[in-house]
Design a protein around this motif. Sequence first.
Motif, PDB file in Angstrom:
ATOM      1  N   THR A 250       0.866  -1.174   0.000  1.00 14.41           N
ATOM      2  CA  THR A 250       0.000   0.000   0.000  1.00 14.41           C
ATOM      3  C   THR A 250       0.903   1.224   0.000  1.00 14.41           C
ATOM      4  OG1 THR A 250      -1.673  -1.175   1.275  1.00 14.41           O
ATOM      5  CG2 THR A 250      -1.866   1.201   1.161  1.00 14.41           C
ATOM      6  N   LEU A 251       0.777   2.041  -1.027  1.00 12.89           N
ATOM      7  CA  LEU A 251       1.611   3.235  -1.148  1.00 12.89           C
ATOM      8  C   LEU A 251       0.891   4.373  -0.418  1.00 12.89           C
ATOM      9  CD1 LEU A 251       2.600   2.916  -4.932  1.00 12.89           C
ATOM     10  CD2 LEU A 251       3.509   1.692  -2.948  1.00 12.89           C
ATOM     11  N   MET A 252       1.400   4.685   0.767  1.00 12.84           N
ATOM     12  CA  MET A 252       0.752   5.683   1.619  1.00 12.84           C
ATOM     13  C   MET A 252       1.659   6.898   1.773  1.00 12.84           C
ATOM     14  SD  MET A 252      -0.792   3.109   4.490  1.00 12.84           S
ATOM     15  CE  MET A 252      -1.590   4.390   5.431  1.00 12.84           C
ATOM     16  N   GLY A 253       1.065   8.068   1.691  1.00 17.17           N
ATOM     17  CA  GLY A 253       1.844   9.299   1.796  1.00 17.17           C
ATOM     18  C   GLY A 253       1.086  10.502   1.265  1.00 17.17           C
ATOM     19  N   HIS A 254       0.234  10.269   0.277  1.00 15.81           N
ATOM     20  CA  HIS A 254      -0.572  11.368  -0.251  1.00 15.81           C
ATOM     21  C   HIS A 254      -1.623  11.803   0.781  1.00 15.81           C
ATOM     22  CE1 HIS A 254       0.937  11.887  -4.285  1.00 15.81           C
ATOM     23  NE2 HIS A 254       0.875  10.593  -4.526  1.00 15.81           N
ATOM     24  N   ARG A 255      -1.949  13.085   0.728  1.00 16.84           N
ATOM     25  CA  ARG A 255      -2.934  13.627   1.673  1.00 16.84           C
ATOM     26  C   ARG A 255      -4.211  14.068   0.961  1.00 16.84           C
ATOM     27  NH1 ARG A 255       0.879  17.240   5.767  1.00 16.84           N
ATOM     28  NH2 ARG A 255       2.183  15.504   6.468  1.00 16.84           N
ATOM     29  N   GLY A 256      -4.401  13.571  -0.227  1.00 20.13           N
ATOM     30  CA  GLY A 256      -5.605  13.868  -0.993  1.00 20.13           C
ATOM     31  C   GLY A 256      -5.929  12.717  -1.925  1.00 20.13           C
ATOM     32  N   GLU A 257      -7.066  12.785  -2.586  1.00 19.94           N
ATOM     33  CA  GLU A 257      -7.490  11.732  -3.500  1.00 19.94           C
ATOM     34  C   GLU A 257      -6.449  11.508  -4.598  1.00 19.94           C
ATOM     35  OE1 GLU A 257      -9.354  14.345  -2.619  1.00 19.94           O
ATOM     36  OE2 GLU A 257     -11.466  13.801  -2.369  1.00 19.94           O
ATOM     37  N   ILE A 258      -6.279  10.257  -4.996  1.00 19.28           N
ATOM     38  CA  ILE A 258      -5.372   9.916  -6.108  1.00 19.28           C
ATOM     39  C   ILE A 258      -6.097  10.237  -7.413  1.00 19.28           C
ATOM     40  CG2 ILE A 258      -4.073   8.076  -7.234  1.00 19.28           C
ATOM     41  CD1 ILE A 258      -3.086   8.764  -4.384  1.00 19.28           C
ATOM     42  N   SER A 259      -5.389  10.865  -8.330  1.00 17.72           N
ATOM     43  CA  SER A 259      -5.984  11.178  -9.630  1.00 17.72           C
ATOM     44  C   SER A 259      -5.424  10.309 -10.751  1.00 17.72           C
ATOM     45  CB  SER A 259      -5.744  12.651  -9.980  1.00 17.72           C
ATOM     46  OG  SER A 259      -4.355  12.933 -10.006  1.00 17.72           O
ATOM     47  N   SER A 260      -4.179   9.831 -10.560  1.00 15.25           N
ATOM     48  CA  SER A 260      -3.522   9.110 -11.639  1.00 15.25           C
ATOM     49  C   SER A 260      -2.389   8.261 -11.075  1.00 15.25           C
ATOM     50  CB  SER A 260      -2.975  10.123 -12.657  1.00 15.25           C
ATOM     51  OG  SER A 260      -2.441   9.501 -13.787  1.00 15.25           O
ATOM     52  N   ALA A 261      -2.153   7.093 -11.679  1.00 14.33           N
ATOM     53  CA  ALA A 261      -1.062   6.217 -11.242  1.00 14.33           C
ATOM     54  C   ALA A 261      -0.586   5.383 -12.420  1.00 14.33           C
ATOM     55  CB  ALA A 261      -1.529   5.311 -10.103  1.00 14.33           C
ATOM     56  N   GLN A 262       0.733   5.214 -12.530  1.00 13.27           N
ATOM     57  CA  GLN A 262       1.278   4.536 -13.710  1.00 13.27           C
ATOM     58  C   GLN A 262       2.629   3.890 -13.396  1.00 13.27           C
ATOM     59  OE1 GLN A 262       2.858   6.672 -17.365  1.00 13.27           O
ATOM     60  NE2 GLN A 262       0.767   6.338 -18.048  1.00 13.27           N
ATOM     61  N   PHE A 263       2.885   2.725 -13.995  1.00 12.37           N
ATOM     62  CA  PHE A 263       4.211   2.110 -13.983  1.00 12.37           C
ATOM     63  C   PHE A 263       5.058   2.717 -15.102  1.00 12.37           C
ATOM     64  CE2 PHE A 263       1.833  -1.435 -12.051  1.00 12.37           C
ATOM     65  CZ  PHE A 263       2.721  -1.883 -11.080  1.00 12.37           C
ATOM     66  N   ASN A 264       6.394   2.711 -14.918  1.00 15.59           N
ATOM     67  CA  ASN A 264       7.246   2.982 -16.076  1.00 15.59           C
ATOM     68  C   ASN A 264       7.398   1.694 -16.878  1.00 15.59           C
ATOM     69  OD1 ASN A 264       8.976   1.575 -14.355  1.00 15.59           O
ATOM     70  ND2 ASN A 264      10.755   2.852 -14.794  1.00 15.59           N
ATOM     71  N   TRP A 265       8.041   1.800 -18.057  1.00 16.10           N
ATOM     72  CA  TRP A 265       8.040   0.679 -19.003  1.00 16.10           C
ATOM     73  C   TRP A 265       8.751  -0.549 -18.461  1.00 16.10           C
ATOM     74  CZ3 TRP A 265       5.417  -0.499 -23.283  1.00 16.10           C
ATOM     75  CH2 TRP A 265       5.884  -1.540 -24.080  1.00 16.10           C
ATOM     76  N   ASP A 266       9.854  -0.365 -17.721  1.00 13.86           N
ATOM     77  CA  ASP A 266      10.585  -1.539 -17.237  1.00 13.86           C
ATOM     78  C   ASP A 266      10.096  -2.024 -15.868  1.00 13.86           C
ATOM     79  OD1 ASP A 266      11.709   0.110 -15.333  1.00 13.86           O
ATOM     80  OD2 ASP A 266      13.768  -0.047 -16.063  1.00 13.86           O
ATOM     81  N   CYS A 267       8.978  -1.483 -15.410  1.00 11.33           N
ATOM     82  CA  CYS A 267       8.272  -1.965 -14.207  1.00 11.33           C
ATOM     83  C   CYS A 267       9.019  -1.694 -12.905  1.00 11.33           C
ATOM     84  CB  CYS A 267       7.972  -3.469 -14.298  1.00 11.33           C
ATOM     85  SG  CYS A 267       7.307  -4.008 -15.870  1.00 11.33           S
ATOM     86  N   SER A 268      10.011  -0.808 -12.912  1.00 14.37           N
ATOM     87  CA  SER A 268      10.797  -0.552 -11.704  1.00 14.37           C
ATOM     88  C   SER A 268      10.234   0.589 -10.860  1.00 14.37           C
ATOM     89  CB  SER A 268      12.252  -0.238 -12.080  1.00 14.37           C
ATOM     90  OG  SER A 268      12.315   0.943 -12.865  1.00 14.37           O
ATOM     91  N   LEU A 269       9.481   1.488 -11.497  1.00 14.03           N
ATOM     92  CA  LEU A 269       8.977   2.673 -10.803  1.00 14.03           C
ATOM     93  C   LEU A 269       7.470   2.822 -10.961  1.00 14.03           C
ATOM     94  CD1 LEU A 269      11.635   5.296 -11.995  1.00 14.03           C
ATOM     95  CD2 LEU A 269      11.559   4.181  -9.751  1.00 14.03           C
ATOM     96  N   ILE A 270       6.867   3.490  -9.990  1.00 15.17           N
ATOM     97  CA  ILE A 270       5.455   3.877 -10.062  1.00 15.17           C
ATOM     98  C   ILE A 270       5.389   5.372  -9.796  1.00 15.17           C
ATOM     99  CG2 ILE A 270       3.187   3.694  -8.948  1.00 15.17           C
ATOM    100  CD1 ILE A 270       4.012   0.781  -8.176  1.00 15.17           C
ATOM    101  N   VAL A 271       4.599   6.078 -10.583  1.00 13.45           N
ATOM    102  CA  VAL A 271       4.369   7.499 -10.326  1.00 13.45           C
ATOM    103  C   VAL A 271       2.892   7.695  -9.989  1.00 13.45           C
ATOM    104  CG1 VAL A 271       3.933   8.137 -12.754  1.00 13.45           C
ATOM    105  CG2 VAL A 271       4.810   9.849 -11.153  1.00 13.45           C
ATOM    106  N   THR A 272       2.621   8.549  -9.006  1.00  9.52           N
ATOM    107  CA  THR A 272       1.239   8.808  -8.592  1.00  9.52           C
ATOM    108  C   THR A 272       1.005  10.320  -8.516  1.00  9.52           C
ATOM    109  OG1 THR A 272       1.889   8.698  -6.250  1.00  9.52           O
ATOM    110  CG2 THR A 272       1.050   6.679  -7.248  1.00  9.52           C
ATOM    111  N   GLY A 273      -0.171  10.731  -8.930  1.00  9.29           N
ATOM    112  CA  GLY A 273      -0.569  12.133  -8.831  1.00  9.29           C
ATOM    113  C   GLY A 273      -1.774  12.248  -7.925  1.00  9.29           C
ATOM    114  N   SER A 274      -1.863  13.374  -7.207  1.00 12.21           N
ATOM    115  CA  SER A 274      -2.918  13.494  -6.198  1.00 12.21           C
ATOM    116  C   SER A 274      -3.507  14.899  -6.158  1.00 12.21           C
ATOM    117  CB  SER A 274      -2.346  13.131  -4.824  1.00 12.21           C
ATOM    118  OG  SER A 274      -3.221  13.497  -3.781  1.00 12.21           O
TER     119      SER A 274
END
Length: 409
Positions: A250-274
């Motif tokens: 569970t990726l916890m840290g944002h203090r607002g609703e998640i708007s977007s989430a995506q893996f990078n192509w080689d599956c090593s990173l996740i980016v989240t927008g809130s």
Amino acid sequence: LELSSLILWIKPNESLCERNKLSEDTNLWDCYTDVIALVEEIQKREPLITVSFKEHVIHLVRRLQEKLGEKKDHKFYLFKVLRTHILPLTNVAFNKSGSRFITGSYDRTCKVWDTASGEELRTLEGHRNVVYAIAFNNPYGDKIATGSFDKTCKLWSTETGKCYHTFRGHSAEIVCLSFNLQSTLLATGSMDTTAKLWDIEKGEEIFTLSGHSAEIIALSFNTTGDRIITGSFDHRVAVWDVDTGRMLHTLMGHRGEISSAQFNWDCSLIVTGSMDKTCMLWNAITGTHIATLIGHSDEILDVCFDYAGQRIATASADGSARVYNAETRKCIAKLEGHGGEISKVCFNPKGNCILTASSDKTARLWDAATGHCLQILEGHTDEIFSCAFNYRGDIIITGSKDNTCRIWH
């Protein structure tokens, strides 16, 4: 093997070029005048590239050289305005080649369009409420999924319009969906706080992913298809094992609703927008927080990686977009000029250009490295909520609340 895979391999191995004392602005590929020597170097380091693949890789490298050598200053011109549906549009999406695109609508249908002619090919009818989420099973493109406010998802044949399956089980509106790249599974996310995985061939539910305490509004498979992420209004992103349906992190840290989430192509990173005005970067393997990307003064509405996973773009309600280096986590460009919130951002396949869609009724093209505005796509008479490049990056589609789609060449 795709061009994007080749770029991914070469980027971590740029040391091969160090002997050529390249300056920062030298194109990585310019140092390789001998394509065969480059491919032999790749073969030494990558055991999967066997002798039987060598000719194919040589062909790919030459194509990549041609692509990187293309002029940057391509201007897009309006090709066609399509008055697509009687009631408002919800989403637009290309197939991989860009030869077809689909539109979803409040009129309860999804329509399939021919990009080259702008002609409607067929209408997919059967839902009893708004068709909100739509997708092709790219890279194949022979199937279409539609998710509806009627709580069901339907799977269709692109060519015939036949409905293969109706997936039932959600107890509230379906607002997001995604195929895995292998085109064996479909995931749906719902306002009922769950996501579901469905077997495309059998038309059966495999798992219900339960664990969020609020609506799921974003989901995405990684490229290998063994993980899926879900983003929720509960401020959290969950990482799930596709084979077991188990929540891994569970990726916890944002203090607002998640708007977007995506893996990078080689599956090593996740980016989240809130909605908390930040974007966060996470280790996809361990689920640990890597960095918080700050700078926006209002909600972040969309985030994305480029195809090589080196840059991250963010779109915000503050009317600006930003580009960050994924390795240094530094903001390298601010895209400023829109007169209203930006709801959508995407890189072109080459990664040197960014497209944004705004409530100011325009879409804009930007230089990804400098943030310079290259072109303004004008003509829509209401907010633009969706935009996309085709796979070659030479066609753009924009969808607006003015009930039209515009094709730009």
